[in-house]
Design a protein around this motif. Structure first.
Motif, mmCIF file in Angstrom:
data_model
loop_
_atom_site.group_PDB
_atom_site.id
_atom_site.type_symbol
_atom_site.label_atom_id
_atom_site.label_comp_id
_atom_site.label_asym_id
_atom_site.label_seq_id
_atom_site.Cartn_x
_atom_site.Cartn_y
_atom_site.Cartn_z
ATOM 1 N N UNK A 1 -6.728 -6.091 11.343
ATOM 2 C CA UNK A 1 -5.760 -5.009 11.463
ATOM 3 C C UNK A 1 -4.365 -5.425 10.974
ATOM 4 N N UNK A 2 -3.936 -6.643 11.313
ATOM 5 C CA UNK A 2 -2.617 -7.100 10.900
ATOM 6 C C UNK A 2 -2.561 -7.284 9.384
ATOM 7 N N UNK A 3 -3.609 -7.881 8.818
ATOM 8 C CA UNK A 3 -3.658 -8.064 7.366
ATOM 9 C C UNK A 3 -3.711 -6.711 6.670
ATOM 10 N N UNK B 1 -1.005 -5.258 4.019
ATOM 11 C CA UNK B 1 -1.437 -4.804 2.704
ATOM 12 C C UNK B 1 -0.924 -3.384 2.445
ATOM 13 N N UNK B 2 -1.051 -2.525 3.435
ATOM 14 C CA UNK B 2 -0.580 -1.153 3.279
ATOM 15 C C UNK B 2 0.937 -1.099 3.108
ATOM 16 N N UNK B 3 1.660 -1.958 3.833
ATOM 17 C CA UNK B 3 3.118 -1.994 3.678
ATOM 18 C C UNK B 3 3.491 -2.425 2.269
ATOM 19 N N UNK B 4 2.804 -3.430 1.768
ATOM 20 C CA UNK B 4 3.058 -3.922 0.423
ATOM 21 C C UNK B 4 2.763 -2.824 -0.610
ATOM 22 N N UNK C 1 -8.236 -0.761 -3.039
ATOM 23 C CA UNK C 1 -8.515 0.672 -3.235
ATOM 24 C C UNK C 1 -8.414 1.428 -1.916
ATOM 25 N N UNK C 2 -8.999 0.865 -0.857
ATOM 26 C CA UNK C 2 -8.962 1.536 0.444
ATOM 27 C C UNK C 2 -7.534 1.666 0.959
ATOM 28 N N UNK C 3 -6.753 0.597 0.868
ATOM 29 C CA UNK C 3 -5.359 0.649 1.324
ATOM 30 C C UNK C 3 -4.559 1.621 0.466
ATOM 31 N N UNK C 4 -4.817 1.628 -0.833
ATOM 32 C CA UNK C 4 -4.112 2.545 -1.732
ATOM 33 C C UNK C 4 -4.427 3.998 -1.377
ATOM 34 N N UNK C 5 -5.653 4.283 -0.988
ATOM 35 C CA UNK C 5 -6.021 5.640 -0.560
ATOM 36 C C UNK C 5 -5.208 6.026 0.661
ATOM 37 N N UNK C 6 -5.128 5.127 1.645
ATOM 38 C CA UNK C 6 -4.383 5.434 2.871
ATOM 39 C C UNK C 6 -2.907 5.706 2.563
ATOM 40 N N UNK C 7 -2.334 4.924 1.679
ATOM 41 C CA UNK C 7 -0.929 5.125 1.309
ATOM 42 C C UNK C 7 -0.777 6.398 0.475
ATOM 43 N N UNK C 8 -1.652 6.585 -0.506
ATOM 44 C CA UNK C 8 -1.569 7.744 -1.400
ATOM 45 C C UNK C 8 -1.788 9.055 -0.649
#
Length: 105
Positions: free
Chosen positions: A1-3, A7-10, A31-38
């Motif tokens: 969760x912390x990592x 990653x999402x913050x970055x 890709x997964x983190x980018x989806x959450x941010x996007x």
């Protein structure tokens, strides 16, 4: 969760064009983190839609979740877990048609 959060913050600091590229990154975690941010940017919805036919089920699920949230949980075209390539393609087309209608109205 912390990592994941780091990653999402970055990724959250990326420009819109960089974020579009990250949605197609070779690394599935990216890709997964980018989806959450996007998902917070309406302009990137069509790029999230492309991920519903991703090679990885977890990326497809992340895209599906982001899109159903975008639709205020009123529609869900999938793809369902375990969907075949044909079902993924159909879900992709249905999401694209839905988004085209949203942007015309």
């Amino acid at each position: 969760p912390l990592a994941r959060q780091g990653l999402e913050q970055q990724i959250g600091r990326a420009s819109e064009s960089s974020l579009r590229e990250l949605l197609s990154d070779p690394a599935f975690e990216i890709r997964k983190a980018a989806i959450r941010v996007a998902a917070t940017n309406r302009e990137l919805t069509r790029y999230i839609i492309e991920r519903v036919a991703d090679e990885r089920a977890d990326v497809r699920a992340e895209a599906r979740a982001a899109l159903t949230r975008r639709a205020n949980n009123k529609v869900d075209f999938g793809p369902m877990p375990g969907a075949t390539k044909a079902q993924q393609k159909k879900a992709l087309q249905q999401w694209q048609e839905w988004w085209d209608k949203q942007t015309r109205d």
